[in-house]
Design a protein around this motif. Structure first.
Motif, mmCIF file in Angstrom:
data_model
loop_
_atom_site.group_PDB
_atom_site.id
_atom_site.type_symbol
_atom_site.label_atom_id
_atom_site.label_comp_id
_atom_site.label_asym_id
_atom_site.label_seq_id
_atom_site.Cartn_x
_atom_site.Cartn_y
_atom_site.Cartn_z
ATOM 1 N N ALA A 16 0.834 -1.207 0.000
ATOM 2 C CA ALA A 16 0.000 0.000 0.000
ATOM 3 C C ALA A 16 0.869 1.256 0.000
ATOM 4 N N ALA A 17 1.986 1.201 0.708
ATOM 5 C CA ALA A 17 2.892 2.352 0.742
ATOM 6 C C ALA A 17 3.486 2.622 -0.633
ATOM 7 N N VAL A 18 3.831 1.551 -1.366
ATOM 8 C CA VAL A 18 4.368 1.713 -2.722
ATOM 9 C C VAL A 18 3.307 2.310 -3.633
ATOM 10 N N GLU A 19 2.089 1.787 -3.561
ATOM 11 C CA GLU A 19 0.992 2.322 -4.370
ATOM 12 C C GLU A 19 0.762 3.803 -4.066
ATOM 13 N N SER A 20 0.851 4.164 -2.796
ATOM 14 C CA SER A 20 0.640 5.547 -2.394
ATOM 15 C C SER A 20 1.717 6.461 -2.965
ATOM 16 N N CYS A 21 2.953 5.986 -2.995
ATOM 17 C CA CYS A 21 4.060 6.800 -3.509
ATOM 18 C C CYS A 21 3.905 7.077 -5.007
ATOM 19 N N PHE A 22 3.361 6.122 -5.758
ATOM 20 C CA PHE A 22 3.146 6.326 -7.189
ATOM 21 C C PHE A 22 1.855 7.102 -7.458
ATOM 22 N N GLY A 23 0.919 7.047 -6.518
ATOM 23 C CA GLY A 23 -0.309 7.797 -6.660
ATOM 24 C C GLY A 23 -1.172 7.308 -7.811
ATOM 25 N N ALA A 24 -1.980 8.221 -8.341
ATOM 26 C CA ALA A 24 -2.930 7.863 -9.392
ATOM 27 C C ALA A 24 -2.243 7.482 -10.692
ATOM 28 N N SER A 25 -0.979 7.885 -10.873
ATOM 29 C CA SER A 25 -0.274 7.574 -12.120
ATOM 30 C C SER A 25 0.175 6.123 -12.189
ATOM 31 N N GLY A 26 0.202 5.432 -11.052
ATOM 32 C CA GLY A 26 0.631 4.038 -11.031
ATOM 33 C C GLY A 26 -0.555 3.096 -11.042
ATOM 34 N N GLN A 27 -0.297 1.853 -11.389
ATOM 35 C CA GLN A 27 -1.365 0.858 -11.398
ATOM 36 C C GLN A 27 -1.427 0.140 -10.064
ATOM 37 N N PRO A 28 -2.580 -0.432 -9.702
ATOM 38 C CA PRO A 28 -2.700 -1.173 -8.440
ATOM 39 C C PRO A 28 -1.708 -2.342 -8.416
ATOM 40 N N LEU A 29 -1.095 -2.566 -7.272
ATOM 41 C CA LEU A 29 -0.067 -3.605 -7.154
ATOM 42 C C LEU A 29 -0.485 -4.737 -6.219
ATOM 43 N N ALA A 30 -1.495 -4.526 -5.405
ATOM 44 C CA ALA A 30 -1.914 -5.548 -4.440
ATOM 45 C C ALA A 30 -2.715 -6.641 -5.126
ATOM 46 N N LEU A 31 -2.207 -7.862 -5.048
ATOM 47 C CA LEU A 31 -2.901 -9.029 -5.579
ATOM 48 C C LEU A 31 -2.759 -10.172 -4.577
ATOM 49 N N LEU A 69 10.471 12.497 -4.791
ATOM 50 C CA LEU A 69 10.883 12.738 -3.405
ATOM 51 C C LEU A 69 11.028 11.376 -2.753
ATOM 52 N N ASN A 70 12.241 11.035 -2.351
ATOM 53 C CA ASN A 70 12.507 9.666 -1.913
ATOM 54 C C ASN A 70 11.593 9.236 -0.771
ATOM 55 N N LYS A 71 11.035 8.038 -0.935
ATOM 56 C CA LYS A 71 10.108 7.410 0.006
ATOM 57 C C LYS A 71 8.801 8.184 0.158
ATOM 58 N N ARG A 72 8.565 9.162 -0.700
ATOM 59 C CA ARG A 72 7.333 9.943 -0.619
ATOM 60 C C ARG A 72 6.590 10.012 -1.952
ATOM 61 N N ARG A 73 7.342 10.212 -3.047
ATOM 62 C CA ARG A 73 6.671 10.437 -4.326
ATOM 63 C C ARG A 73 7.512 9.894 -5.470
ATOM 64 N N TYR A 74 6.911 8.976 -6.260
ATOM 65 C CA TYR A 74 7.558 8.418 -7.451
ATOM 66 C C TYR A 74 6.621 8.607 -8.647
ATOM 67 N N ARG A 75 7.193 8.521 -9.850
ATOM 68 C CA ARG A 75 6.366 8.619 -11.060
ATOM 69 C C ARG A 75 6.958 7.744 -12.160
ATOM 70 N N SER A 76 6.320 7.744 -13.325
ATOM 71 C CA SER A 76 6.766 6.949 -14.482
ATOM 72 C C SER A 76 6.929 5.484 -14.093
ATOM 73 N N GLN A 77 5.857 4.898 -13.565
ATOM 74 C CA GLN A 77 5.907 3.499 -13.104
ATOM 75 C C GLN A 77 6.023 2.533 -14.285
ATOM 76 N N HIS A 78 6.914 1.565 -14.144
ATOM 77 C CA HIS A 78 7.068 0.487 -15.124
ATOM 78 C C HIS A 78 6.932 -0.838 -14.385
ATOM 79 N N VAL A 79 6.160 -1.758 -14.949
ATOM 80 C CA VAL A 79 5.942 -3.072 -14.337
ATOM 81 C C VAL A 79 6.402 -4.150 -15.304
ATOM 82 N N ILE A 80 7.331 -4.992 -14.863
ATOM 83 C CA ILE A 80 7.896 -6.046 -15.711
ATOM 84 C C ILE A 80 7.578 -7.412 -15.104
#
Length: 285
Positions: A16-31, A69-80
């Protein structure tokens, strides 16, 4: 491995913390069954220069993005997906150390760690996850990989004609098939590379000839198998299915690295990233 973490509260909180850091620009990661195994900063060799990127290793995917901003905000999410990943350790040089290549059918790129120990830690964890994922899915290891792009700074002249010199007015382009840095004249053609994109991409003149010859051979073999008279005109057009001839030398399906480089919240240039007190990596247990 930490499979026992799959349904725990701490694992859910980490994801959830990772999802929060990417915000709306990232895709859901919890499965269900997905575990966040570790995270850290690696230096990714991009088209124009090497840049710090945040990486997250899950038991089935590898996620990375740009640091705002480290541990707070990330963007340009890539999922491999890990079943598509192959790793290739790279030799050490005085200028480049602790490097390895992450290869997939769609994209291949080079990353480096702050130390030999950290590189080995990442490689061993990723390879174990890949092994387990292939075993779980019944898939075979991937044998086809996209060519990594050679960085712009690696050459001042076109790597095909070796005549054109790059400048502020003569820009560099990349062949999507071989990854070479080429001039506009040597990369006028486009060819459909389904593994990389749904539309024709820029390729250099040499790769175009090879791809066109391969396409022509496949079409001839199909005609022989069908044993039907040809329906086309006697003179086959120079442009084959999958190719676009004489396209302009403008941008086409630009690399995400070009997009990432525009205001992506890069780590400040005056800060030494690995000595700034930032925790480099953490593998959970």
């Amino acid at each position: 491995m930490v499979d026992y973490l799959a349904n725990t509260e701490i694992n859910s909180q980490r994801i959830a913390a990772v999802e929060s850091c990417f915000g709306a620009s990232g895709q859901p990661l919890a499965l269900p069954g997905r575990v966040l195994l570790g995270e850290g900063v690696l230096t990714k060799e991009c088209r124009k220069k090497a840049k710090p990127r945040i990486f997250f290793l899950f038991n089935d995917i590898l996620v990375y993005g740009s640091i705002v901003l480290n541990k707070r905000r990330y963007r340009s999410q890539h999922v491999i997906p890990l079943e598509e990943v192959t790793l290739e350790p790279l030799p050490e040089t005085l200028q480049a150390k602790n490097r390895w290549m992450i290869k997939t059918a769609k994209k291949s790129f080079v990353v480096s760690a702050a130390s030999t120990t950290e590189r080995q830690e990442w490689i061993s964890h990723i390879e174990e996850c890949v092994r387990r994922q292939l075993l779980a899915t019944g898939r075979q290891p991937s044998t086809e990989h996209a060519a990594p792009w050679i960085p712009d700074k690696a050459t001042d002249i076109c790597m095909r004609c070796t005549q054109t010199r790059f400048s502020a007015l003569t820009r560099r382009h990349h062949c999507r098939k071989c990854g070479f840095v080429v001039c506009a004249e040597c990369s006028r053609e486009r060819f459909l590379l389904p593994r990389l994109a749904p539309k024709p991409l820029r390729v250099c003149s040499l790769c175009y000839r090879e791809l066109a010859a391969q396409k022509r051979k496949e079409e001839e073999e199909e005609e022989e198998e069908e044993q039907e008279p040809g329906t086309g005109a006697p003179g086959q057009p120079a442009c084959l299915a999958g190719a676009i001839c004489g396209a302009s030398s403008g941008d086409d399906y630009d690399s995400d690295e070009d997009k990432e480089g525009n205001g992506d919240g890069e780590w400040p240039s005056h800060v030494e990233f690995y000595t700034s007190g930032v925790s480099w990596s953490s593998f959970h247990s």
